[in-house]
Scaffold this active site. Structure first.
Site, PDB file in Angstrom:
ATOM      1  N   GLU A 162      49.499  21.368  29.344  1.00 27.85           N
ATOM      2  CA  GLU A 162      48.471  21.956  30.233  1.00 27.85           C
ATOM      3  C   GLU A 162      48.032  20.960  31.304  1.00 27.85           C
ATOM      4  OE1 GLU A 162      46.385  25.097  30.103  1.00 27.85           O
ATOM      5  OE2 GLU A 162      48.117  25.871  29.019  1.00 27.85           O
ATOM      6  N   ASP A 196      48.500  35.184  27.528  1.00 30.93           N
ATOM      7  CA  ASP A 196      48.547  33.889  26.829  1.00 30.93           C
ATOM      8  C   ASP A 196      47.211  33.194  27.024  1.00 30.93           C
ATOM      9  OD1 ASP A 196      49.625  31.676  25.394  1.00 30.93           O
ATOM     10  OD2 ASP A 196      49.969  30.629  27.273  1.00 30.93           O
ATOM     11  N   SER A 197      46.926  32.226  26.152  1.00 28.79           N
ATOM     12  CA  SER A 197      45.709  31.436  26.314  1.00 28.79           C
ATOM     13  C   SER A 197      45.735  30.673  27.639  1.00 28.79           C
ATOM     14  CB  SER A 197      45.585  30.450  25.150  1.00 28.79           C
ATOM     15  OG  SER A 197      46.726  29.615  25.125  1.00 28.79           O
ATOM     16  N   CYS A 206      55.665  27.789  19.836  1.00 27.81           N
ATOM     17  CA  CYS A 206      54.556  27.763  20.800  1.00 27.81           C
ATOM     18  C   CYS A 206      55.176  27.929  22.184  1.00 27.81           C
ATOM     19  CB  CYS A 206      53.791  26.449  20.715  1.00 27.81           C
ATOM     20  SG  CYS A 206      52.521  26.302  21.997  1.00 27.81           S
ATOM     21  N   CYS A 215      51.871  34.470  23.087  1.00 27.77           N
ATOM     22  CA  CYS A 215      51.178  33.302  22.552  1.00 27.77           C
ATOM     23  C   CYS A 215      51.306  33.369  21.032  1.00 27.77           C
ATOM     24  CB  CYS A 215      49.706  33.382  22.973  1.00 27.77           C
ATOM     25  SG  CYS A 215      48.647  32.120  22.253  1.00 27.77           S
ATOM     26  N   HIS A 233      54.308  26.997  24.980  1.00 27.19           N
ATOM     27  CA  HIS A 233      54.239  25.836  25.874  1.00 27.19           C
ATOM     28  C   HIS A 233      55.414  24.860  25.673  1.00 27.19           C
ATOM     29  CE1 HIS A 233      50.093  27.123  26.383  1.00 27.19           C
ATOM     30  NE2 HIS A 233      49.871  26.149  27.253  1.00 27.19           N
TER      31      HIS A 233
END
Ligand code: DGL
Length: 276
Positions: free
Chosen positions: A160, A12-13, A194, A75, A196
């Site tokens: 994040e 993932d990023s 997403c 991701c 996240h």
């Protein structure tokens, strides 16, 4: 022909893929995993196609060099913008026995059984939404479904930065969801496109009409991987089974360990690597 044996790579990023990894490990605990977060270059959501492809390609090659026979792009942005080119252009010359899978398809496949109104909402990063990959995949399988997508550029930075329970997060979540449901009040299924976004679940539930089903990807991706390995014994045999999980990050390992423990609710040990 290279017949590598090793852990499943999960990329993932940043931290979002940890939500997928957790669900995958619940369903396939016996396998070994190697997680790579490109935290130093996250978020990917606002980046161009070329950048997302190049960064994802570097990460996939790194995981391949570590011995992973299979990599999951955990991701949506990378799956939407880089997966197809990696599969079609890079893998045939690199190693035809190496596999890279994304997370859009397993998500899209379940939508049909969830929506009754056939009106579906999608929230994702600007990159995922602008790529048009979700409507393309959905319409291939279910042409009658009407998809309305909302790009949510602030959600990943909020997560994040550990701000997912803050009033700031509530402001942006309400703003995007209000806009989405104003565009199509008949939406009965909302896809969190997403990795996240499950971290924002308590906020999302506040601003989504009660009857709407919220689709978080982890369980579906895990079930799909299990099924994939069942159908592809040649790949499954090359996935080592020690139940281990190691974490790599392009940022400082200390920062990763601190933040990752919020996503996986336990302590993790990480190593720093450099990509590019
Ligand atoms: N977690 C990633 C996704 O599923 C994207 C986060 C980012 O913008 O880097 O789209």
């Amino acid at each position: 022909m290279n017949q590598k044996q090793g852990p499943i790579g999960v990329f993932d990023s940043g931290y979002g893929g940890l939500t997928i990894l957790e669900d995958v490990r619940k369903q396939l605990p016996q396998l070994d995993y190697l997680y790579l977060g490109d935290n130093a270059r996250a978020p990917y959501g606002n980046r161009s196609f070329d950048m997302v492809y190049e960064f994802t390609r570097q990460a996939v090659l790194y995981l391949y060099e570590q011995g992973c026979p299979l990599v999951i792009l955990a991701c949506n942005t990378a799956s939407a913008k880089a997966l197809r080119t990696i599969q079609q252009v890079d893998l045939p010359t690199l190693d035809p026995d190496f596999r890279v899978l994304g997370i859009l398809r397993p998500t899209v496949e379940v939508i049909d059984s969830l929506t009754k109104s056939r009106h579906v909402g999608l929230v994702g990063t600007p990159g995922t939404v602008v790529s048009g990959s979700y409507p393309i995949e959905i319409h291939k399988l279910f042409p009658d479904i009407l998809l309305t997508a909302e790009a949510c550029p602030m959600w990943v930075p909020l997560v994040e930065n550990g701000e997912y329970d803050s009033e700031g997060a509530a402001y942006f979540v309400r703003k995007n969801l209000t806009h989405l449901f104003e565009q199509d009040p008949e939406i009965d299924t909302l896809v969190l496109g997403c990795t996240h976004y499950p971290l924002l679940m308590s906020q999302i539930k506040r601003f989504v009409p009660k009857q709407v089903k919220i689709v978080s990807q982890g369980n579906y991706v895990a079930a799909s991987l299990k099924d994939y390995l069942h159908r592809h014994s040649d790949i499954a045999e090359r996935c080592t089974m020690g139940g281990s999980c190691h974490f790599l990050t392009t940022e400082s390992e200390y920062k990763f360990e601190e933040s990752a423990s919020l996503f996986v609710k336990r302590n993790v040990k990480a190593s720093h690597i450099h990509l590019g």
